[in-house]
Design a protein around this motif. Structure first.
Motif, PDB file in Angstrom:
ATOM      1  N   SER A 179       0.833  -1.199   0.000  1.00 27.09           N
ATOM      2  CA  SER A 179       0.000   0.000   0.000  1.00 27.09           C
ATOM      3  C   SER A 179       0.871   1.254   0.000  1.00 27.09           C
ATOM      4  CB  SER A 179      -0.921  -0.013   1.223  1.00 27.09           C
ATOM      5  OG  SER A 179      -1.725   1.134   1.240  1.00 27.09           O
ATOM      6  N   ASP A 180       1.927   1.260   0.814  1.00 24.24           N
ATOM      7  CA  ASP A 180       2.855   2.396   0.832  1.00 24.24           C
ATOM      8  C   ASP A 180       3.539   2.571  -0.519  1.00 24.24           C
ATOM      9  OD1 ASP A 180       2.223   2.912   3.465  1.00 24.24           O
ATOM     10  OD2 ASP A 180       4.040   1.975   4.276  1.00 24.24           O
TER      11      ASP A 180
ATOM     12  N   ARG B 198       2.425   1.633  -3.442  1.00 19.94           N
ATOM     13  CA  ARG B 198       1.434   2.120  -4.399  1.00 19.94           C
ATOM     14  C   ARG B 198       1.260   3.627  -4.278  1.00 19.94           C
ATOM     15  NH1 ARG B 198      -3.798   4.077  -4.230  1.00 19.94           N
ATOM     16  NH2 ARG B 198      -4.783   3.960  -6.269  1.00 19.94           N
ATOM     17  N   GLU B 199       1.195   4.141  -3.052  1.00 19.99           N
ATOM     18  CA  GLU B 199       1.035   5.589  -2.868  1.00 19.99           C
ATOM     19  C   GLU B 199       2.212   6.350  -3.464  1.00 19.99           C
ATOM     20  OE1 GLU B 199      -1.711   7.128  -1.911  1.00 19.99           O
ATOM     21  OE2 GLU B 199      -2.573   5.123  -1.830  1.00 19.99           O
ATOM     22  N   ARG B 200       3.415   5.838  -3.283  1.00 22.40           N
ATOM     23  CA  ARG B 200       4.596   6.500  -3.879  1.00 22.40           C
ATOM     24  C   ARG B 200       4.511   6.478  -5.401  1.00 22.40           C
ATOM     25  NH1 ARG B 200       7.020   3.900   0.559  1.00 22.40           N
ATOM     26  NH2 ARG B 200       7.698   2.140  -0.685  1.00 22.40           N
TER      27      ARG B 200
ATOM     28  N   VAL C 234       1.692   6.351  -7.242  1.00 25.93           N
ATOM     29  CA  VAL C 234       0.624   7.262  -7.643  1.00 25.93           C
ATOM     30  C   VAL C 234       1.125   8.704  -7.625  1.00 25.93           C
ATOM     31  CG1 VAL C 234      -1.625   8.210  -6.943  1.00 25.93           C
ATOM     32  CG2 VAL C 234      -1.277   5.735  -7.013  1.00 25.93           C
ATOM     33  N   ILE C 235       1.878   9.068  -6.598  1.00 29.81           N
ATOM     34  CA  ILE C 235       2.446  10.419  -6.522  1.00 29.81           C
ATOM     35  C   ILE C 235       3.327  10.697  -7.731  1.00 29.81           C
ATOM     36  CG2 ILE C 235       4.131  11.819  -5.251  1.00 29.81           C
ATOM     37  CD1 ILE C 235       2.918  10.540  -2.673  1.00 29.81           C
TER      38      ILE C 235
ATOM     39  N   CYS D 266      -1.878   3.154 -10.681  1.00 27.37           N
ATOM     40  CA  CYS D 266      -1.925   1.859  -9.993  1.00 27.37           C
ATOM     41  C   CYS D 266      -3.262   1.663  -9.305  1.00 27.37           C
ATOM     42  CB  CYS D 266      -0.861   1.802  -8.905  1.00 27.37           C
ATOM     43  SG  CYS D 266       0.798   2.029  -9.448  1.00 27.37           S
TER      44      CYS D 266
ATOM     45  N   PRO E  56      -5.432  -0.083  -6.301  1.00 27.85           N
ATOM     46  CA  PRO E  56      -5.085  -0.532  -4.945  1.00 27.85           C
ATOM     47  C   PRO E  56      -4.930  -2.051  -4.890  1.00 27.85           C
ATOM     48  CG  PRO E  56      -6.983   0.936  -4.909  1.00 27.85           C
ATOM     49  CD  PRO E  56      -6.711   0.606  -6.351  1.00 27.85           C
TER      50      PRO E  56
ATOM     51  N   ALA F 199      -8.772   0.237   1.188  1.00 26.78           N
ATOM     52  CA  ALA F 199      -8.018   1.039   2.153  1.00 26.78           C
ATOM     53  C   ALA F 199      -8.339   0.633   3.592  1.00 26.78           C
ATOM     54  CB  ALA F 199      -8.306   2.518   1.940  1.00 26.78           C
TER      55      ALA F 199
ATOM     56  N   THR G 216      -5.865  -1.851   5.391  1.00 26.60           N
ATOM     57  CA  THR G 216      -4.574  -1.419   5.924  1.00 26.60           C
ATOM     58  C   THR G 216      -4.707  -0.276   6.920  1.00 26.60           C
ATOM     59  OG1 THR G 216      -4.275  -0.005   3.995  1.00 26.60           O
ATOM     60  CG2 THR G 216      -3.255  -2.178   3.924  1.00 26.60           C
ATOM     61  N   GLN G 217      -5.740   0.538   6.809  1.00 30.39           N
ATOM     62  CA  GLN G 217      -5.869   1.693   7.692  1.00 30.39           C
ATOM     63  C   GLN G 217      -6.449   1.350   9.056  1.00 30.39           C
ATOM     64  OE1 GLN G 217      -8.208   4.438   5.432  1.00 30.39           O
ATOM     65  NE2 GLN G 217      -6.480   5.085   4.168  1.00 30.39           N
TER      66      GLN G 217
END
Length: 96
Positions: free
Chosen positions: A66-67, A69-71, A73-74, A79, A81, A85, A88-89
């Protein structure tokens, strides 16, 4: 992809010779508009297995994926998920 064991059925000597792996994409249903979205979940899970092995829990892997993927997307990579969410949250057990 996450449950695949690339060394299943190999002796210890044979498993030591495995240097890496690859993920295939069959392109009959993909094009540049959906390539990242299709490939990311599969290659992310496969990379986690090839790097960390089967000794890692899916919950731990989900946080790392998940981390990552966020990098991505930035950086503009489209990508999908790995899982919802919530999983993991809030510590939900989503068994992916």
């Amino acid at each position: 992809m996450y449950s695949y064991d690339p060394t299943a059925g190999l002796s210890a000597e044979e498993a030591a010779l495995v240097l890496g792996g690859e993920v295939h994409l069959f392109t009959e249903r993909s094009d540049p508009s959906n390539l990242d979205a299709i490939m990311w979940p599969r290659t992310g899970a496969a990379g986690e297995v090839m790097w960390s092995g089967q000794n890692t829990s899916q919950s731990d892997a989900a946080l790392r994926l998940s981390d990552m993927r966020e990098r991505m997307v930035i950086r503009g990579v489209n990508c999908e998920p790995i899982q919802m969410a919530y999983c993991t949250q809030y510590g939900g057990d989503c068994n992916w």
